[in-house]
Design an enzyme around this catalytic site. Structure first.
Site, PDB file in Angstrom:
ATOM      1  N   ASN A  82      40.669  50.689  34.065  1.00  0.00           N
ATOM      2  CA  ASN A  82      40.395  52.080  34.419  1.00  0.00           C
ATOM      3  C   ASN A  82      39.897  52.877  33.213  1.00  0.00           C
ATOM      4  O   ASN A  82      39.128  53.817  33.354  1.00  0.00           O
ATOM      5  CB  ASN A  82      41.655  52.740  34.985  1.00  0.00           C
ATOM      6  CG  ASN A  82      41.911  52.304  36.415  1.00  0.00           C
ATOM      7  OD1 ASN A  82      40.976  52.160  37.197  1.00  0.00           O
ATOM      8  ND2 ASN A  82      43.170  52.078  36.754  1.00  0.00           N
ATOM      9  N   PHE A 105      36.786  47.643  42.638  1.00  0.00           N
ATOM     10  CA  PHE A 105      36.755  47.858  41.182  1.00  0.00           C
ATOM     11  C   PHE A 105      37.387  46.727  40.364  1.00  0.00           C
ATOM     12  O   PHE A 105      36.787  46.240  39.401  1.00  0.00           O
ATOM     13  CB  PHE A 105      37.422  49.198  40.821  1.00  0.00           C
ATOM     14  CG  PHE A 105      37.474  49.413  39.330  1.00  0.00           C
ATOM     15  CD1 PHE A 105      36.356  49.851  38.637  1.00  0.00           C
ATOM     16  CD2 PHE A 105      38.633  49.129  38.603  1.00  0.00           C
ATOM     17  CE1 PHE A 105      36.382  50.013  37.249  1.00  0.00           C
ATOM     18  CE2 PHE A 105      38.669  49.296  37.220  1.00  0.00           C
ATOM     19  CZ  PHE A 105      37.538  49.739  36.543  1.00  0.00           C
ATOM     20  N   THR A 138      47.420  44.422  38.739  1.00  0.00           N
ATOM     21  CA  THR A 138      46.912  45.602  39.450  1.00  0.00           C
ATOM     22  C   THR A 138      45.686  46.174  38.736  1.00  0.00           C
ATOM     23  O   THR A 138      45.334  47.330  38.935  1.00  0.00           O
ATOM     24  CB  THR A 138      48.008  46.687  39.582  1.00  0.00           C
ATOM     25  OG1 THR A 138      48.426  47.071  38.261  1.00  0.00           O
ATOM     26  CG2 THR A 138      49.200  46.194  40.372  1.00  0.00           C
TER      27      THR A 138
HETATM   28  C1  BDR Z   1      41.739  49.672  41.920  1.00  0.00           C
HETATM   29  O1  BDR Z   1      40.858  50.256  40.971  1.00  0.00           O
HETATM   30  C2  BDR Z   1      41.538  51.062  40.077  1.00  0.00           C
HETATM   31  O2  BDR Z   1      40.817  52.245  39.825  1.00  0.00           O
HETATM   32  C3  BDR Z   1      42.894  51.322  40.678  1.00  0.00           C
HETATM   33  O3  BDR Z   1      43.869  51.459  39.669  1.00  0.00           O
HETATM   34  C4  BDR Z   1      43.135  50.110  41.527  1.00  0.00           C
HETATM   35  O4  BDR Z   1      43.762  49.084  40.790  1.00  0.00           O
HETATM   36  C5  BDR Z   1      41.311  50.081  43.298  1.00  0.00           C
HETATM   37  O5  BDR Z   1      40.041  49.607  43.559  1.00  0.00           O
HETATM   38 CA    CA Z   2      44.764  49.456  38.645  1.00  0.00          CA
END
Ligand code: BDR
Ligand code: CA
Length: 329
Positions: free
Chosen positions: A41, A168, A127
């Site tokens: 991110n 993403f 994540t």
């Molecule tokens: C994912 O992208 C990130 O921006 C969020 O934290 C999540 O893991 C969603 O597409």
């Molecule tokens: Ca994430």
């Protein structure tokens, strides 16, 4: 007796990662063995600082190592998501100096160390982009059989959120995702198909805030910022809370419906780079799962993942609320 799942949360905080950390840190059915951080991110420097801030704010991570891992994707150029999570990667709340410092180990080394010393009972919960997990698998292939399972947020069999095709976390490091999806271990994929169904409405935010703890206040401050950028970019009235679906499922697997599929990562197409190609209808079924681990073109012969296809959103919010209710100060 409740069996605790031992987990390594591999994240890139991120508002929704932060909520996942707060849930994993406090829930008694989870043993948080480590938090490892990758760029995603935002840059690694920022995501690592955010992880420390959130882990400190939990008041439950004094004995949980927080280690910074990979600062760049394996092959592609770096992409970040400042338009969603802000310049810091976690805009909105204001944190004091963190009480926790970064573990001196590299995040990839920590993943390897914990897995090699384990009885094969550690679940990896990524994540963010899969860079750290992929790098660990390449650096020490003997960890593969030690991974109990990978429960990740990423991908979609429907529409992407960063390109029409790609989600993403996978788009940010498709080659890493390829390595993980061909590692031969059980994979549970919580994609946008379900995570978009859990929207933090004003009512949800107010309900959590009413719990009165500092962690509940942090949740609402983060969600208020997140709601603004999600509205601006996607037009949602309430922001989807992607990453905590992984943790909620570990707490209560009944909240998500899974379907076995063969999932492959698109690495060559310009339009679909980073897409999770999910064989929803089983076109490519057949054959035992075999992996050629010798080269980059290893492909799963049969289903290699349990993909989330539905979620009971009310149940998810109850899990989240009950988990935040465990914070008493
Ligand atoms: C994912 O992208 C990130 O921006 C969020 O934290 C999540 O893991 C969603 O597409
Ligand atoms: Ca994430």
């Amino acid at each position: 007796m409740t069996v605790r799942s031992k987990i390594i949360l591999d994240c890139d905080p991120g508002h929704d990662d932060a909520v996942a950390i707060l849930m994993a840190a406090v829930h008694p059915s989870l043993e948080l063995a480590a938090i490892t951080v990758s760029a995603g991110n935002q840059t690694l420097e920022k995501t690592a600082r955010n992880a420390l801030n959130v882990a400190s704010a939990s008041g439950r991570c004094a004995n949980v190592p927080v280690a910074a891992g990979m600062s760049r994707p394996i092959v592609r150029e770096q992409v970040t998501a400042g338009e969603i999570h802000g310049a810091s990667g976690l805009d909105g709340p204001v944190f004091g100096p963190p009480e926790i410092s970064l573990d001196p180990r590299h995040g990839v080394d920590l993943i390897i160390e914990l897995l090699m010393a384990s009885d094969g009972d550690i679940t990896l919960v990524p994540t963010g982009p899969l860079t750290n997990v992929a790098a660990a698998l390449r650096r020490e292939p003997r960890i593969a059989p030690k991974i109990e399972r990978v429960v990740l947020m990423g991908g979609t069999y429907q529409l992407g959120n960063v390109t029409p095709s790609a989600e993403f976390n996978i788009y940010a490091d498709p080659e890493a995702a390829h390595i993980v999806f061909t590692c031969g271990r059980p994979i549970v994929m919580m994609g946008l198909d379900v995570t978009r169904k859990v929207r933090a409405s004003a009512d949800v935010i107010a309900r959590v805030r009413s719990l009165g703890s500092s962690q509940a206040a942090l949740f609402s401050e983060m969600m208020e910022f997140f709601a603004g950028t999600q509205k601006e970019l996607y037009g949602w009235d309430s922001p989807p809370l992607h990453d905590p679906v992984t943790v909620a499922w570990l707490i209560d697997p009944g909240c998500v419906t899974l379907k076995e599929m063969k999932v492959e990562i698109e690495l060559k197409s310009e339009l679909c780079y980073g897409r999770t190609s999910c064989d929803f209808f089983g076109h490519c079924k057949g054959g035992r799962l075999t992996f050629d681990t010798s080269g980059a073109l290893a492909r799963p012969a049969g289903p290699n993942a349990q993909v989330a296809v539905d979620i009971d959103a009310d149940r998810f919010w109850d899990i989240l609320y009950d988990t935040f209710a465990l914070y008493t100060k």
